[in-house]
Design a protein around this motif. Structure first.
Motif, PDB file in Angstrom:
ATOM      1  N   SER A 139       0.824  -1.206   0.000  1.00  8.03           N
ATOM      2  CA  SER A 139       0.000   0.000   0.000  1.00  8.03           C
ATOM      3  C   SER A 139       0.860   1.259   0.000  1.00  8.03           C
ATOM      4  O   SER A 139       0.607   2.201  -0.762  1.00  8.03           O
ATOM      5  CB  SER A 139      -0.923  -0.002   1.223  1.00  8.03           C
ATOM      6  OG  SER A 139      -1.677   1.184   1.289  1.00  8.03           O
ATOM      7  N   ILE A 141       3.095   6.429  -7.301  1.00  8.27           N
ATOM      8  CA  ILE A 141       2.349   7.485  -7.991  1.00  8.27           C
ATOM      9  C   ILE A 141       3.125   8.797  -7.966  1.00  8.27           C
ATOM     10  O   ILE A 141       3.270   9.475  -8.988  1.00  8.27           O
ATOM     11  CB  ILE A 141       0.955   7.668  -7.349  1.00  8.27           C
ATOM     12  CG1 ILE A 141       0.079   6.448  -7.631  1.00  8.27           C
ATOM     13  CG2 ILE A 141       0.275   8.945  -7.880  1.00  8.27           C
ATOM     14  CD1 ILE A 141      -1.234   6.437  -6.878  1.00  8.27           C
ATOM     15  N   LEU A 201      -5.830   5.314   1.213  1.00 10.87           N
ATOM     16  CA  LEU A 201      -6.936   5.416   0.250  1.00 10.87           C
ATOM     17  C   LEU A 201      -7.228   6.870  -0.092  1.00 10.87           C
ATOM     18  O   LEU A 201      -7.785   7.165  -1.158  1.00 10.87           O
ATOM     19  CB  LEU A 201      -8.206   4.768   0.828  1.00 10.87           C
ATOM     20  CG  LEU A 201      -8.213   3.251   0.992  1.00 10.87           C
ATOM     21  CD1 LEU A 201      -9.512   2.814   1.665  1.00 10.87           C
ATOM     22  CD2 LEU A 201      -8.055   2.548  -0.349  1.00 10.87           C
ATOM     23  N   THR A 213      -5.241   9.028  -1.026  1.00  8.52           N
ATOM     24  CA  THR A 213      -4.504   9.386  -2.244  1.00  8.52           C
ATOM     25  C   THR A 213      -5.362   9.155  -3.479  1.00  8.52           C
ATOM     26  O   THR A 213      -5.385   9.977  -4.409  1.00  8.52           O
ATOM     27  CB  THR A 213      -3.209   8.554  -2.349  1.00  8.52           C
ATOM     28  OG1 THR A 213      -2.390   8.812  -1.207  1.00  8.52           O
ATOM     29  CG2 THR A 213      -2.433   8.920  -3.608  1.00  8.52           C
ATOM     30  N   ILE A 214      -6.096   8.044  -3.490  1.00  7.60           N
ATOM     31  CA  ILE A 214      -6.973   7.733  -4.617  1.00  7.60           C
ATOM     32  C   ILE A 214      -8.092   8.770  -4.706  1.00  7.60           C
ATOM     33  O   ILE A 214      -8.410   9.270  -5.793  1.00  7.60           O
ATOM     34  CB  ILE A 214      -7.564   6.314  -4.461  1.00  7.60           C
ATOM     35  CG1 ILE A 214      -6.441   5.267  -4.427  1.00  7.60           C
ATOM     36  CG2 ILE A 214      -8.544   6.012  -5.599  1.00  7.60           C
ATOM     37  CD1 ILE A 214      -6.931   3.851  -4.172  1.00  7.60           C
ATOM     38  N   MET A 238      -6.768  12.092  -6.007  1.00  8.19           N
ATOM     39  CA  MET A 238      -6.552  12.060  -7.454  1.00  8.19           C
ATOM     40  C   MET A 238      -7.872  12.189  -8.206  1.00  8.19           C
ATOM     41  O   MET A 238      -7.985  12.929  -9.186  1.00  8.19           O
ATOM     42  CB  MET A 238      -5.853  10.758  -7.854  1.00  8.19           C
ATOM     43  CG  MET A 238      -4.408  10.659  -7.431  1.00  8.19           C
ATOM     44  SD  MET A 238      -3.594   9.196  -8.125  1.00  8.19           S
ATOM     45  CE  MET A 238      -4.721   7.885  -7.674  1.00  8.19           C
ATOM     46  N   ALA A 239      -8.889  11.466  -7.734  1.00  6.25           N
ATOM     47  CA  ALA A 239     -10.192  11.512  -8.388  1.00  6.25           C
ATOM     48  C   ALA A 239     -10.797  12.913  -8.301  1.00  6.25           C
ATOM     49  O   ALA A 239     -11.354  13.425  -9.281  1.00  6.25           O
ATOM     50  CB  ALA A 239     -11.134  10.490  -7.759  1.00  6.25           C
ATOM     51  N   LEU A 272      -5.356  11.863 -15.424  1.00 15.56           N
ATOM     52  CA  LEU A 272      -5.112  10.564 -14.808  1.00 15.56           C
ATOM     53  C   LEU A 272      -4.454   9.658 -15.841  1.00 15.56           C
ATOM     54  O   LEU A 272      -4.894   9.591 -16.985  1.00 15.56           O
ATOM     55  CB  LEU A 272      -6.421   9.933 -14.318  1.00 15.56           C
ATOM     56  CG  LEU A 272      -7.120  10.613 -13.138  1.00 15.56           C
ATOM     57  CD1 LEU A 272      -8.395   9.858 -12.776  1.00 15.56           C
ATOM     58  CD2 LEU A 272      -6.199  10.692 -11.936  1.00 15.56           C
ATOM     59  N   HIS A 305      -1.297   6.094 -12.400  1.00 18.07           N
ATOM     60  CA  HIS A 305      -2.266   6.367 -11.334  1.00 18.07           C
ATOM     61  C   HIS A 305      -3.087   5.109 -11.052  1.00 18.07           C
ATOM     62  O   HIS A 305      -3.364   4.774  -9.900  1.00 18.07           O
ATOM     63  CB  HIS A 305      -3.203   7.516 -11.724  1.00 18.07           C
ATOM     64  CG  HIS A 305      -2.556   8.867 -11.719  1.00 18.07           C
ATOM     65  ND1 HIS A 305      -2.203   9.521 -12.868  1.00 18.07           N
ATOM     66  CD2 HIS A 305      -2.190   9.681 -10.697  1.00 18.07           C
ATOM     67  CE1 HIS A 305      -1.660  10.685 -12.574  1.00 18.07           C
ATOM     68  NE2 HIS A 305      -1.630  10.806 -11.261  1.00 18.07           N
ATOM     69  N   LEU A 306      -3.476   4.424 -12.128  1.00 18.49           N
ATOM     70  CA  LEU A 306      -4.269   3.201 -11.996  1.00 18.49           C
ATOM     71  C   LEU A 306      -3.465   2.105 -11.311  1.00 18.49           C
ATOM     72  O   LEU A 306      -3.959   1.431 -10.395  1.00 18.49           O
ATOM     73  CB  LEU A 306      -4.740   2.732 -13.377  1.00 18.49           C
ATOM     74  CG  LEU A 306      -5.543   1.430 -13.414  1.00 18.49           C
ATOM     75  CD1 LEU A 306      -6.820   1.563 -12.589  1.00 18.49           C
ATOM     76  CD2 LEU A 306      -5.883   1.055 -14.854  1.00 18.49           C
ATOM     77  N   SER A 318      -3.035   2.899  -7.676  1.00 22.07           N
ATOM     78  CA  SER A 318      -4.304   2.736  -6.957  1.00 22.07           C
ATOM     79  C   SER A 318      -4.597   1.270  -6.673  1.00 22.07           C
ATOM     80  O   SER A 318      -5.088   0.914  -5.593  1.00 22.07           O
ATOM     81  CB  SER A 318      -5.446   3.346  -7.786  1.00 22.07           C
ATOM     82  OG  SER A 318      -5.253   4.740  -7.944  1.00 22.07           O
ATOM     83  N   LEU A 352      -5.135  -0.373  -2.970  1.00 22.53           N
ATOM     84  CA  LEU A 352      -6.315  -1.169  -2.626  1.00 22.53           C
ATOM     85  C   LEU A 352      -5.923  -2.580  -2.195  1.00 22.53           C
ATOM     86  O   LEU A 352      -6.465  -3.114  -1.215  1.00 22.53           O
ATOM     87  CB  LEU A 352      -7.264  -1.231  -3.824  1.00 22.53           C
ATOM     88  CG  LEU A 352      -8.012   0.066  -4.161  1.00 22.53           C
ATOM     89  CD1 LEU A 352      -8.735  -0.077  -5.488  1.00 22.53           C
ATOM     90  CD2 LEU A 352      -9.002   0.404  -3.056  1.00 22.53           C
TER      91      LEU A 352
END
Length: 318
Positions: A133, A140, A260, A262-263, A266-267, A277, A281-282, A285, A289
């Motif tokens: 994690s 990123i 989390l 951070t996700i 970004m969103a 994005l 980034h994906l 993420s 997760l």
């Protein structure tokens, strides 16, 4: 009942991550209208006043008689005082990207401190999940071109201390959950934060000869809206839910949920600010997760949650 409370704890942990992720956006807006000390003063003023209303009306019962209040004072010294002060001054000498990278290591610091102070145990798979994690967050930032510049040693040191302050708060809050209800710890912390940052802000304005401009930021609707989110949601709600969670979940398991945010950040940046994005980034993420899920699903037999009976039930979790 214990399983129901544990599921509620997971919900609160995810909710906290969402709120913290959004708080970066609102903090940027607030800092466009006021300095760090003024922002913190108004932030904790709103959180303390928001909780004072139900306390004054008797909807929330507080009882500090015969309880180790001095320990809650130490808790407040770690968070919000220590964490936000160290973070604010650390960011004066380091970049926000460096702050994000270093903050990602908080779950590792928490795991170490919790193992020493609370004798919490984690399996090899859980340790590996925490590292995955953390690596997802770092990946990123690094792919975005961010790095840690060792010439900013003062700022980096302060940001690292901020991580230790937050880890110490997490561990100590779990320990104090045996003696205090979540509302009791949170109200005390918000009160200390309000008083301390108010004094700091007024002192700063007095030294600069700008006392007549203390309330100027309140003329901006964007500032007021941001402060209400930061004070009520990001400070008050997350503090209440965190103390609830820590009465039912190990500190090391809860702390990994912070990544989390951070996700979410970004969103929010992509949706609100139109930030791009990319594939990294994906990938990052997915790592975050996987690490959160692994930490909380692997090795449960060796890291059983503490009985929820140790804490009196709240009429309302918040």
């Amino acid at each position: 009942m214990i399983q129901k409370e544990l599921r509620l704890s997971y919900f609160f942990a995810v909710l906290n991550a969402v709120i913290i992720g959004l708080s970066f956006l609102f903090a940027k807006i607030a800092l466009d209208h006021a300095g760090p000390l003024d922002t913190l003063a108004f932030r904790f003023a709103s959180s303390f006043l928001a909780m004072s209303v139900p306390v004054a009306l008797g909807w929330v019962k507080l009882d500090y008689r015969g309880k180790p209040v001095h320990k809650v004072l130490l808790l407040a010294a770690l968070y919000p005082l220590g964490f936000f002060t160290l973070q604010a001054f650390g960011l004066l000498h380091a970049t926000s990207a460096e702050g994000g990278i270093l903050y990602a290591f908080t779950p590792i610091v928490t795991m170490i401190v919790a193992s020493l102070a609370l004798k919490e145990t984690t399996t090899a798979l859980q340790k590996g999940s925490i590292f995955v994690s953390v690596f997802g967050v770092v990946f990123i930032f690094v792919m975005k071109g961010s790095r840690i510049d060792l010439s900013n040693l003062a700022g980096i040191s302060l940001l690292l201390l901020a991580c230790f302050a937050f880890a110490g708060y997490t561990v100590m809050a779990r320990s104090l959950s045996k003696s205090f209800r979540p509302a009791e710890m949170t109200y005390f912390m918000m009160g200390v934060g309000f008083a301390a940052f108010l004094v700091a802000s007024v002192t700063d304005h007095a030294a600069a000869g700008t006392l007549d401009r203390v309330f100027d930021p309140l003329s901006s609707g964007a500032f007021v809206g941001s402060i209400l989110f930061l004070g009520v949601a990001s400070s008050l709600v997350t503090a209440l839910t965190s103390t609830y969670i820590l009465a039912r979940m190990e500190a090391s398991r809860m702390s990994v949920f912070a990544n989390l945010s951070t996700i979410v950040s970004m969103a929010a940046g992509a949706i609100v600010l139109g930030e791009e994005l990319t594939i990294y980034h994906l990938i990052g993420s997915v790592m975050i997760l996987a690490g959160v899920i692994g930490t909380n699903r692997l090795g449960r037999k060796k890291a059983a949650p503490k009985p929820a009976a140790a804490v009196p039930a709240e009429a309302e979790p918040l």
